[in-house]
Design an enzyme around this catalytic site. Structure first.
Site, PDB file in Angstrom:
ATOM      1  N   CYS A  28       0.661  -1.288  -0.099  1.00  0.00           N
ATOM      2  CA  CYS A  28       0.042   0.079  -0.019  1.00  0.00           C
ATOM      3  C   CYS A  28       0.796   1.388  -0.214  1.00  0.00           C
ATOM      4  O   CYS A  28       1.645   1.382  -0.966  1.00  0.00           O
ATOM      5  CB  CYS A  28      -1.041  -0.066   1.154  1.00  0.00           C
ATOM      6  SG  CYS A  28      -2.435   0.844   1.224  1.00  0.00           S
ATOM      7  N   HIS A  29       0.756   1.936   1.150  1.00  0.00           N
ATOM      8  CA  HIS A  29       1.748   3.397   1.234  1.00  0.00           C
ATOM      9  C   HIS A  29       3.125   3.017   1.682  1.00  0.00           C
ATOM     10  O   HIS A  29       3.823   4.145   1.819  1.00  0.00           O
ATOM     11  CB  HIS A  29       1.030   4.308   2.112  1.00  0.00           C
ATOM     12  CG  HIS A  29      -0.374   5.006   1.523  1.00  0.00           C
ATOM     13  ND1 HIS A  29      -1.189   4.444   1.324  1.00  0.00           N
ATOM     14  CD2 HIS A  29      -0.467   5.976   0.758  1.00  0.00           C
ATOM     15  CE1 HIS A  29      -2.195   5.098   0.776  1.00  0.00           C
ATOM     16  NE2 HIS A  29      -1.788   6.261   0.391  1.00  0.00           N
TER      17      HIS A  29
END
Length: 173
Positions: free
Chosen positions: A107-108
């Site tokens: 994800c991030h």
């Protein structure tokens, strides 16, 4: 049995991106360890809502890459944003990638890889909003469930966790 480091900041961790790979690692007979920038507890979130807390096993500044066989970087927006401002965390991530041992980021979480300066010539997946940061760091971004590039394993979001965890476990075998 492999020892797997899960590195997070103290808050902003997307709960399922920590707990589901953690459980997969344990079920496969490996030993997960929660590292953070400070001792105490970390606060996980279900998107923007507070979820559970988890006890920190060790502070990242007190461990070595040699202590672990793989590294997992869970996402959440605030988590990697805080990690990339912590010198010990960034140095640990950089050394881990350079060691050739598996590094899995979802994800991030690739924001920390950007800060560590380890993406030149690498291909990875992430949350879509990171694609410009990844390209600016010399990497190639792909919108795929999981991308494995050498020792780097990356995925886009919580929906990709099964493939992400499987790729991590495959890299350990």
């Amino acid at each position: 049995m492999a020892k797997i480091a899960f590195l997070t900041a103290t808050e902003g961790i997307e709960r399922v991106e920590l707990t589901e790979p953690w459980d997969g690692v344990k079920q496969a007979g490996h030993e997960p360890t929660l590292l953070s920038t400070e001792s105490g507890e970390v606060q996980t979130f279900d998107h923007l809502d507070k979820a559970e807390t988890r006890p920190v096993d060790k502070v990242v500044g007190d461990v070595s890459v040699d202590d672990f066989d793989a590294l997992v970087l869970p996402g959440g927006v605030a988590n990697p944003d805080a990690l990339r401002t912590d010198e010990d965390a960034v140095a640990f991530v950089k050394a881990f990638v350079e060691s050739g041992k598996p590094v899995a980021a979802i994800c991030h979480a690739p924001w920390t890889l950007v800060e560590a300066g380890v993406l030149d010539g690498r291909t990875l997946a992430s949350w879509p909003s990171l694609q410009t940061d990844i390209r600016n760091a010399g990497g190639t971004w792909k919108d795929e469930e999981v991308v494995v590039d050498g020792n780097l394993i990356t995925s886009r979001n919580p929906d990709d966790i099964p493939a992400f965890t499987k790729s991590l476990l495959d890299a350990l075998s």
